[in-house]
Design an enzyme around this catalytic site. Structure first.
Site, PDB file in Angstrom:
ATOM      1  N   LYS A   1       0.821  -1.195  -0.106  1.00 16.14           N
ATOM      2  CA  LYS A   1       0.054  -0.148   0.242  1.00 16.14           C
ATOM      3  C   LYS A   1       0.986   1.399   0.101  1.00 16.14           C
ATOM      4  CE  LYS A   1      -3.894  -0.193   2.542  1.00 16.14           C
ATOM      5  NZ  LYS A   1      -4.698  -0.281   3.727  1.00 16.14           N
TER       6      LYS A   1
HETATM    7  C1  E4P Z   1      -8.035  -0.352   4.157  1.00 11.98           C
HETATM    8  O1  E4P Z   1      -7.386  -0.813   3.231  1.00 11.98           O
HETATM    9  C2  E4P Z   1      -8.029   0.872   4.612  1.00 11.98           C
HETATM   10  O2  E4P Z   1      -7.095   1.277   5.486  1.00 11.98           O
HETATM   11  C3  E4P Z   1      -9.296   1.006   5.745  1.00 11.98           C
HETATM   12  O3  E4P Z   1     -10.470   0.556   5.060  1.00 11.98           O
HETATM   13  C4  E4P Z   1      -9.621   2.419   6.284  1.00 11.98           C
HETATM   14  O4  E4P Z   1     -10.665   2.480   7.240  1.00 11.98           O
HETATM   15  P1  E4P Z   1     -10.900   3.667   7.998  1.00 11.98           P
HETATM   16  O5  E4P Z   1     -11.423   4.834   7.399  1.00 11.98           O
HETATM   17  O6  E4P Z   1     -12.149   3.045   8.818  1.00 11.98           O
HETATM   18  O7  E4P Z   1      -9.836   3.960   8.975  1.00 11.98           O
END
Ligand code: E4P
Length: 308
Positions: free
Chosen positions: A133
Site C-alpha cells: 500500500k
Molecule cells: C483499508 O485498506 C483502509 O486502510 C481502511 O479501510 C480504512 O478504514 P477507516 O476509514 O475506517 O480507517
C-alpha cells in the site's frame, strides 16, 4: 480452517459450529477483512467459511492486541515495530495463502517516493501474497509507477477523489490485472456528509472506459449497508472490519437486490468525464482527507515507538 480461501468457482464448504457454510453462489466480489489482528482473521474465516484477503494499515497494526500489550509494557523501537508488523502479516499470510494481504508503507508528509519504494521492496519480500500500500499522493504515485515496473503488486490507498483514481490508472499502465488495486475510502467521505459510495461508483464507471488493469477495492466500510451497496455496484473487492463481516455472516451473507439503495441524504459526488490517457502528473491530488489520512496513519504508527 479453510486452506484455499480464494475459490472463484462455486461454493467453498466449511464447518461453522457444526453447520455447513458456503460462499454465496453469485458472489463475484472478493471479500477481504480490514484488520491488523490475525485472531480476527481466524474467527471470520470460521464464520464465513471463506476469505479472499486482508488489508492492514498502521492504525490497524497499532490496535493489534499484542501491540497494545507491548506498548503498555515498554513500547517498540523503530526496528521492533517493523519486525512486529512482519510477524503479523506472516501469520495472516499463512492463513490465506491464496488470498492477498495488503501491507502499508510508513509515510508522513515528508516521506519521499524513494523511501516508500525502499520500504515497499522490503515488505513485498516478507510474504508471497503481498500487495504493497502506497498513499495516492504525488510521491506515492511516483513510487507506484516504479513499483509496478519492478513487478510489485500494489494497493493505492487514501483515495478520496476520482482524479486520484485516474492518476493511479495512468501511472500503472502496463501492469498485469490483479497487480493494482485502488482503495476509495467511502466511510471517511460519509463522515464529511458526502456520499462516499458515489466515489466508488464513479471510479468503477470511469474504469469501464479503460483496459481493466486496476481493480477497485472499496475500503473504509462502516456498515452492512456499505457492504451491500458496494456489492450492488460491482466493486471488484471489498474490505470490511470484523464487526461488519460478522453481522453480514449472522444475517446469512445476503446479496443485494438490483434496486439496493444507500443513504440518499448524503451529498452527491458527481461523476466527471475523465481522459485516462493523460499523464498521471496532470491530475490533482489534493483533498483535506488525504492530508488528514497521512497524518493519522503516521501518528498512530509513531505512537507505538517509545525506544529510539
Ligand atoms: C483499508 O485498506 C483502509 O486502510 C481502511 O479501510 C480504512 O478504514 P477507516 O476509514 O475506517 O480507517
Amino acid at each position: 480452517m479453510v486452506g484455499d480461501t480464494r475459490i472463484p468457482l462455486g461454493p467453498s464448504p466449511s464447518k461453522i459450529g457444526g453447520i455447513l457454510s458456503m460462499r454465496p453462489k453469485n458472489l463475484k466480489t472478493r471479500i477481504f477483512i480490514d484488520s491488523g489482528d490475525p485472531g480476527e482473521t481466524a474467527k471470520i474465516m470460521d464464520m464465513l467459511g471463506f476469505l479472499d484477503g486482508q488489508t492492514t494499515n498502521p492504525t490497524l497494526i497499532s490496535r493489534n492486541p499484542e501491540a497494545q500489550r507491548i506498548l503498555t509494557e515498554r513500547g517498540f523501537s523503530k526496528n521492533e515495530i517493523f519486525y512486529f508488523y512482519r510477524k503479523t502479516v506472516e501469520e495472516i499470510s499463512r492463513m490465506i495463502p491464496k488470498g492477498s494481504v495488503s501491507v502499508e508503507v510508513y509515510a508522513d508528509k515528508s516521506t519521499t517516493a524513494e523511501e516508500m519504494l525502499e520500504q515497499g521492496r522490503e515488505m513485498f519480500a516478507w510474504i508471497p501474497n503481498a500487495h504493497i500500500k502506497f498513499p495516492a499522493t504525488a510521491e506515492g504515485l511516483k513510487a507506484a509507477e516504479r513499483a509496478v515496473m519492478e513487478g510489485m503488486r500494489i494497493n493505492m490507498t487514501l483515495c478520496f477523489t476520482q482524479e486520484q483514481a485516474a492518476a493511479v490508472y495512468a501511472a500503472t499502465k502496463g501492469a498485469r490485472k490483479g497487480n493494482v488495486f485502488v482503495s476509495p475510502f467511502v466511510g471517511r467521505l460519509d463522515d464529511l456528509g458526502e456520499n462516499g459510495m458515489n466515489l466508488a461508483e464513479n471510479i468503477i464507471r470511469m474504469y469501464k472506459e479503460g483496459d481493466g488493469h486496476v481493480e477497485v477495492l472499496t475500503a473504509s466500510i462502516r456498515s452492512t449497508d456499505h457492504l451491500l451497496y458496494a456489492l450492488s455496484i460491482g466493486s471488484d473487492i471489498i474490505t470490511a472490519p470484523f464487526k461488519v463481516l460478522k453481522e453480514w455472516a449472522e444475517k446469512g451473507m445476503p446479496l443485494p437486490e438490483n434496486s439496493y439503495n444507500y443513504r440518499p441524504e448524503l451529498k452527491e459526488i458527481p461523476y466527471k468525464k475523465t481522459d485516462l490517457s493523460r499523464n498521471w502528473k496532470e491530475f490533482v491530488f489534493s483533498h483535506t482527507l488525504l492530508d488528514k489520512g497521512i497524518e493519522r496513519f503516521s501518528n498512530d504508527w509513531n505512537s507505538l515507538i517509545k525506544n529510539k
